[in-house]
Write an enzyme that holds these catalytic residues in place. Structure first.
Site, PDB file in Angstrom:
ATOM      1  N   ARG A 134       4.156  -8.721  20.375  1.00  0.00           N
ATOM      2  CA  ARG A 134       4.017  -9.973  21.115  1.00  0.00           C
ATOM      3  C   ARG A 134       2.810 -10.713  20.568  1.00  0.00           C
ATOM      4  NH1 ARG A 134       4.551  -6.324  25.387  1.00  0.00           N
ATOM      5  NH2 ARG A 134       2.315  -6.578  25.752  1.00  0.00           N
TER       6      ARG A 134
ATOM      7  N   HIS B 227      22.983  -0.867  11.947  1.00  0.00           N
ATOM      8  CA  HIS B 227      24.348  -0.534  12.368  1.00  0.00           C
ATOM      9  C   HIS B 227      24.665  -1.243  13.674  1.00  0.00           C
ATOM     10  CE1 HIS B 227      24.857   2.544   9.316  1.00  0.00           C
ATOM     11  NE2 HIS B 227      23.630   2.945   9.594  1.00  0.00           N
TER      12      HIS B 227
ATOM     13  N   THR C  69      10.365  -7.270  16.390  1.00  0.00           N
ATOM     14  CA  THR C  69      11.788  -7.415  16.691  1.00  0.00           C
ATOM     15  C   THR C  69      12.240  -8.871  16.694  1.00  0.00           C
ATOM     16  OG1 THR C  69      11.350  -7.489  19.066  1.00  0.00           O
ATOM     17  CG2 THR C  69      11.788  -5.317  18.101  1.00  0.00           C
ATOM     18  N   LYS C  70      11.272  -9.810  16.777  1.00  0.00           N
ATOM     19  CA  LYS C  70      11.584 -11.243  16.843  1.00  0.00           C
ATOM     20  C   LYS C  70      10.668 -11.998  15.890  1.00  0.00           C
ATOM     21  CE  LYS C  70      12.948 -10.997  21.662  1.00  0.00           C
ATOM     22  NZ  LYS C  70      12.627 -11.332  23.029  1.00  0.00           N
TER      23      LYS C  70
ATOM     24  N   ASN D 245       0.833  -1.194   0.000  1.00  0.00           N
ATOM     25  CA  ASN D 245       0.000   0.000   0.000  1.00  0.00           C
ATOM     26  C   ASN D 245       0.870   1.248   0.000  1.00  0.00           C
ATOM     27  OD1 ASN D 245      -3.071  -0.359   0.233  1.00  0.00           O
ATOM     28  ND2 ASN D 245      -2.234  -2.007   1.489  1.00  0.00           N
TER      29      ASN D 245
ATOM     30  N   LYS E 246      -2.642 -14.094  20.342  1.00  0.00           N
ATOM     31  CA  LYS E 246      -3.469 -15.287  20.170  1.00  0.00           C
ATOM     32  C   LYS E 246      -3.122 -15.974  18.860  1.00  0.00           C
ATOM     33  CE  LYS E 246      -7.626 -12.986  18.388  1.00  0.00           C
ATOM     34  NZ  LYS E 246      -9.056 -12.823  18.628  1.00  0.00           N
TER      35      LYS E 246
ATOM     36  N   GLY F  94      -0.943  -1.304   8.924  1.00  0.00           N
ATOM     37  CA  GLY F  94      -0.333  -0.018   8.605  1.00  0.00           C
ATOM     38  C   GLY F  94       0.589   0.510   9.694  1.00  0.00           C
TER      39      GLY F  94
END
Length: 183
Positions: free
Chosen positions: A172, A110, A157-158, A75, A175, A134
Site C-alpha cells: 500500500r 494460473h 498486487t496493484k 542484485n 506516502k 529486497g
C-alpha cells in the site's frame, strides 16, 4: 478442450528437458566471468540496455520475453518469470531501476477458477528510477510508476503511482516521495 495422453506426455517431457537445460545454463553462467555472462544476456534478452549489472544466482526464465533499459541492476538471487505466450506476459524494466536481493517478478500465473489451472499472463512494466527492496514480489499485470520505491519484503498486487513509497503485503502507498533539489 481435452488433452490426449500423448500430448500430455510430450508436454511433460518438453518441460523437463527445458527445465534441465535452463538450470544447467544457470549453473554455467554463475561460474563465468561477468563479461561473458553479460554477453550471453545481450544475445538472449529481448533488449538489454547499456551498463546493466546482473549479479550471480539470478534465475531468468524465457529471457527473450524481457526488456531492460540502461543502468538496470539486479542484485543476487533475483528471479524473473515472464510467460512463454506470444502477446502477454512480458517484463519491461526501464532505465535506472534497482532490484534488491531476491526480488521475484511474475508475469505468468494460473487461472484459479478452473480445475485445470490454465495458464494466464499479464505484462509487468517498471518505469524509470524505481527501487524495489529486497525479497519483494511483483505479481502479473502490475505497473510501477516512475521514481517509486517498494519497501523490502512487499508483495505488489496493484499498480503503484509515480514517486510514491509502497510497503506491506499487499503493498500500500504510505506516502509520496519528496526529492531534494540539490541533485
Amino acid at each position: 478442450m481435452q488433452v490426449t495422453a500423448t500430448e500430455w506426455i510430450l508436454g511433460k517431457l518438453f518441460y523437463h528437458v527445458f527445465s534441465y537445460c535452463i538450470n544447467l545454463i544457470t549453473i554455467i553462467l554463475n561460474i563465468l566471468p561477468p563479461c561473458f555472462r553479460m554477453l550471453f544476456f545481450k544475445l538472449t534478452f529481448n533488449k538489454l540496455g547499456r551498463d546493466c549489472i546482473i549479479d550471480c544466482n539470478c534465475y531468468i526464465r524465457y529471457p527473450w520475453r524481457i526488456s531492460f533499459g540502461r543502468h538496470v541492476i539486479l542484485n543476487r538471487g533475483c528471479e524473473l518469470y515472464p510467460s512463454i505466450r506470444k502477446k502477454d506476459g512480458t517484463i519491461q524494466i526501464e532505465d535506472f531501476v534497482v532490484l534488491g536481493p531476491n526480488v521475484i517478478i511474475f508475469a505468468a500465473g494460473h487461472d484459479y477458477t478452473t480445475l485445470e489451472l490454465k495458464d494466464t499472463a499479464q505484462n509487468v512494466y517498471i518505469h524509470k528510477w524505481v527501487w524495489i527492496g529486497g525479497k519483494s514480489i511483483i505479481l502479473p499485470g502490475v505497473t510501477i510508476g516512475e521514481g517509486a520505491i517498494i519497501g523490502a519484503g512487499s508483495v505488489v498486487t496493484k499498480d503503484i503511482p509515480p514517486y510514491s513509497i509502497a510497503v506491506g503485503n499487499p503493498a500500500r502507498v504510505i506516502k509520496t516521495r519528496t526529492l531534494s533539489s540539490n541533485q
